[in-house]
Design an enzyme around this catalytic site. Structure first.
Site, PDB file in Angstrom:
ATOM      1  N   GLU A 136      -3.302  13.408   1.301  1.00  0.00           N
ATOM      2  CA  GLU A 136      -4.590  12.908   1.822  1.00  0.00           C
ATOM      3  C   GLU A 136      -5.382  14.087   2.384  1.00  0.00           C
ATOM      4  OE1 GLU A 136      -3.716   9.183   4.215  1.00  0.00           O
ATOM      5  OE2 GLU A 136      -4.581   8.491   2.335  1.00  0.00           O
ATOM      6  N   HIS A 161       3.410  10.591   6.800  1.00  0.00           N
ATOM      7  CA  HIS A 161       2.746  10.319   8.085  1.00  0.00           C
ATOM      8  C   HIS A 161       3.719   9.664   9.054  1.00  0.00           C
ATOM      9  CE1 HIS A 161      -1.440  10.272   5.989  1.00  0.00           C
ATOM     10  NE2 HIS A 161      -1.035  11.504   6.305  1.00  0.00           N
ATOM     11  N   HIS A 184       0.836  -1.211   0.000  1.00  0.00           N
ATOM     12  CA  HIS A 184       0.000   0.000   0.000  1.00  0.00           C
ATOM     13  C   HIS A 184       0.873   1.266   0.000  1.00  0.00           C
ATOM     14  CE1 HIS A 184      -3.112  -2.829   1.051  1.00  0.00           C
ATOM     15  NE2 HIS A 184      -2.542  -3.115   2.201  1.00  0.00           N
ATOM     16  N   THR A 215      -6.275   6.332   7.818  1.00  0.00           N
ATOM     17  CA  THR A 215      -6.806   6.662   6.489  1.00  0.00           C
ATOM     18  C   THR A 215      -6.799   5.435   5.561  1.00  0.00           C
ATOM     19  OG1 THR A 215      -4.646   7.257   5.553  1.00  0.00           O
ATOM     20  CG2 THR A 215      -5.898   9.024   6.666  1.00  0.00           C
ATOM     21  N   THR A 216      -6.426   4.274   6.143  1.00  0.00           N
ATOM     22  CA  THR A 216      -6.525   3.019   5.385  1.00  0.00           C
ATOM     23  C   THR A 216      -7.252   2.010   6.266  1.00  0.00           C
ATOM     24  OG1 THR A 216      -4.485   2.076   6.282  1.00  0.00           O
ATOM     25  CG2 THR A 216      -4.272   3.418   4.297  1.00  0.00           C
ATOM     26  N   HIS A 223       5.485   6.598   6.796  1.00  0.00           N
ATOM     27  CA  HIS A 223       5.194   6.168   5.420  1.00  0.00           C
ATOM     28  C   HIS A 223       4.686   7.374   4.645  1.00  0.00           C
ATOM     29  CE1 HIS A 223       1.350   5.946   7.575  1.00  0.00           C
ATOM     30  NE2 HIS A 223       0.858   6.355   6.418  1.00  0.00           N
ATOM     31  N   HIS A 255       2.115   8.941   1.188  1.00  0.00           N
ATOM     32  CA  HIS A 255       1.029   8.805   0.208  1.00  0.00           C
ATOM     33  C   HIS A 255       1.357   9.775  -0.915  1.00  0.00           C
ATOM     34  CE1 HIS A 255      -1.629   6.794   3.255  1.00  0.00           C
ATOM     35  NE2 HIS A 255      -0.916   7.526   4.085  1.00  0.00           N
TER      36      HIS A 255
HETATM   37  C1  LIG Z   1      -3.968  -1.314  12.336  1.00  0.00           C
HETATM   38  C2  LIG Z   1      -2.649  -1.849  11.838  1.00  0.00           C
HETATM   39  C3  LIG Z   1      -2.373  -1.493  10.419  1.00  0.00           C
HETATM   40  N1  LIG Z   1      -2.535  -0.077  10.093  1.00  0.00           N
HETATM   41  C4  LIG Z   1      -1.692   0.861  10.554  1.00  0.00           C
HETATM   42  O1  LIG Z   1      -0.796   0.591  11.345  1.00  0.00           O
HETATM   43  C5  LIG Z   1      -1.868   2.259  10.032  1.00  0.00           C
HETATM   44  C6  LIG Z   1      -1.097   3.282  10.576  1.00  0.00           C
HETATM   45  C7  LIG Z   1      -1.261   4.612  10.119  1.00  0.00           C
HETATM   46  C8  LIG Z   1      -2.164   4.877   9.100  1.00  0.00           C
HETATM   47  S1  LIG Z   1      -2.361   6.530   8.527  1.00  0.00           S
HETATM   48  N2  LIG Z   1      -2.318   6.516   6.893  1.00  0.00           N
HETATM   49  O2  LIG Z   1      -3.671   6.956   8.961  1.00  0.00           O
HETATM   50  O3  LIG Z   1      -1.243   7.273   9.041  1.00  0.00           O
HETATM   51  C9  LIG Z   1      -2.919   3.865   8.537  1.00  0.00           C
HETATM   52  C10 LIG Z   1      -2.760   2.539   9.001  1.00  0.00           C
HETATM   53  C11 LIG Z   1      -2.622  -3.363  11.885  1.00  0.00           C
HETATM   54  N3  LIG Z   1      -1.990  -3.794  13.107  1.00  0.00           N
HETATM   55  C12 LIG Z   1      -2.683  -4.281  14.139  1.00  0.00           C
HETATM   56  C13 LIG Z   1      -1.777  -4.654  15.108  1.00  0.00           C
HETATM   57  C14 LIG Z   1      -0.494  -4.352  14.655  1.00  0.00           C
HETATM   58  C15 LIG Z   1       0.796  -4.512  15.228  1.00  0.00           C
HETATM   59  C16 LIG Z   1       1.895  -4.091  14.471  1.00  0.00           C
HETATM   60  C17 LIG Z   1       1.730  -3.562  13.191  1.00  0.00           C
HETATM   61  C18 LIG Z   1       0.450  -3.421  12.630  1.00  0.00           C
HETATM   62  C19 LIG Z   1      -0.644  -3.820  13.382  1.00  0.00           C
HETATM   63 ZN   LIG Z   2      -0.781   7.424   6.078  1.00  0.00          ZN
END
Ligand SMILES: C[C@H](CNC(=O)c1ccc(S(N)(=O)=O)cc1)Cn1ccc2ccccc21
Ligand SMILES: [Zn+2]
Length: 260
Positions: free
Chosen positions: A105, A118, A63, A198-199, A93, A95
């Site tokens: 975003e 981000h 992604h 946002t994902t 990361h 976008h």
């Molecule tokens: C929710 C997690 C996966 N998603 C994210 O970490 C994440 C972070 C920031 C954004 S944004 N674009 O809003 O900044 C979007 C998604 C899954 N997950 C659940 C437990 C866990 C432990 C380690 C790594 C990933 C893990």
């Molecule tokens: Zn992000």
């Protein structure tokens, strides 16, 4: 599993099928209207203590491109501003858009930037794990930095020079000794509001801190992000990784506050 992406059939407009919170009351990103943001004199400055930060690796997760950090102690935290506790840096990361198109975003008065960085932090005072924080209100604090094209960024080459090693989904390579403080603009004045990832899974767990001043990067540097692909090395089609951004979501009565 719940495969999601940024294409016609699996993109943001389809996410609510598997993730109904996509239609929730505190979704991100949003369009920021500076004149409607409430200036809050009680909002202090954002304080970043990244001096002992420890980057581990850089990865293509299908992604985006993500740089992960050691988060077993408070060696790199963000605090102050709207935050009641220090939040630990977990990863950052980006976008971005397609060639010549915009890919941020958050937008400002309907205007997009070329890209958005981000920096993802979690509240390790209140939660034991990142996953727990990521699924609980205000468990995360994400610092958003806009990228605008112009002169070459003097330090971004440290990231773009590594991108060829993570071209395909699922690739991970060592990435030690990188301190993201070198990416930040000179001023950290910001807008802040309560929102979401946002994902997918789009958890409504994020205190958003969007920095007003963009960092400037060259079109050439930005183009290197587009050499990544969404697909794995073993897959036959090569889908260029670009336009990996969610469009702005409804404010639904939320207030955006502004530091000075
Ligand atoms: C929710 C997690 C996966 N998603 C994210 O970490 C994440 C972070 C920031 C954004 S944004 N674009 O809003 O900044 C979007 C998604 C899954 N997950 C659940 C437990 C866990 C432990 C380690 C790594 C990933 C893990
Ligand atoms: Zn992000």
């Amino acid at each position: 599993g719940n495969q999601w992406g940024y294409g016609k059939d699996d993109g943001p407009s389809a996410w609510n099928t598997n993730y109904p919170v996509a239609d929730g009351d505190r979704q991100s990103p949003i369009d920021i209207l500076p004149h409607q943001a409430r200036h809050d004199p009680n909002l202090g400055p954002i304080v970043l203590n990244y001096d002992r930060c420890t980057s581990i690796n850089i990865a293509n997760n299908g992604h985006s491109v993500v740089v992960e950090f050691e988060d077993s102690d408070d060696r790199s935290v963000i605090q102050g501003g709207p935050l009641d506790n220090p939040y630990r840096l977990k990863q950052f990361h980006f976008h971005w858009g397609g060639k010549g198109c915009h890919g941020s975003e958050h937008t400002v008065e309907g205007n997009s930037y070329a890209s958005e960085l981000h920096l993802v932090h979690w509240n390790a005072v209140k939660f034991k794990t990142f996953g727990e924080a990521a699924s609980t209100s205000d468990g995360l604090a994400v610092l958003g930095i806009f990228l605008e094209t112009g002169d070459e960024h003097r330090w971004l080459h440290m990231i773009t020079d590594a991108l060829y090693t993570v071209k395909f989904k699922g690739s991970v390579t060592d990435f030690k000794g990188f301190n993201p403080k070198c990416l930040l603009p000179s001023s950290l004045h910001y807008w802040t509001y309560l929102g979401s990832l946002t994902t997918p899974p789009l958890h409504e767990s994020v205190i958003w801190i969007v920095v007003k001043e963009p960092m400037i990067v060259s079109e050439k540097q930005l183009g290197k992000f587009r050499t990544l692909v969404f697909t794995g090395e073993e897959e036959d089609e090569r889908t260029r990784m670009e336009n990996n951004f969610r469009p702005p979501q409804l404010l639904k009565g939320r207030t955006v506050r502004s530091s000075n």
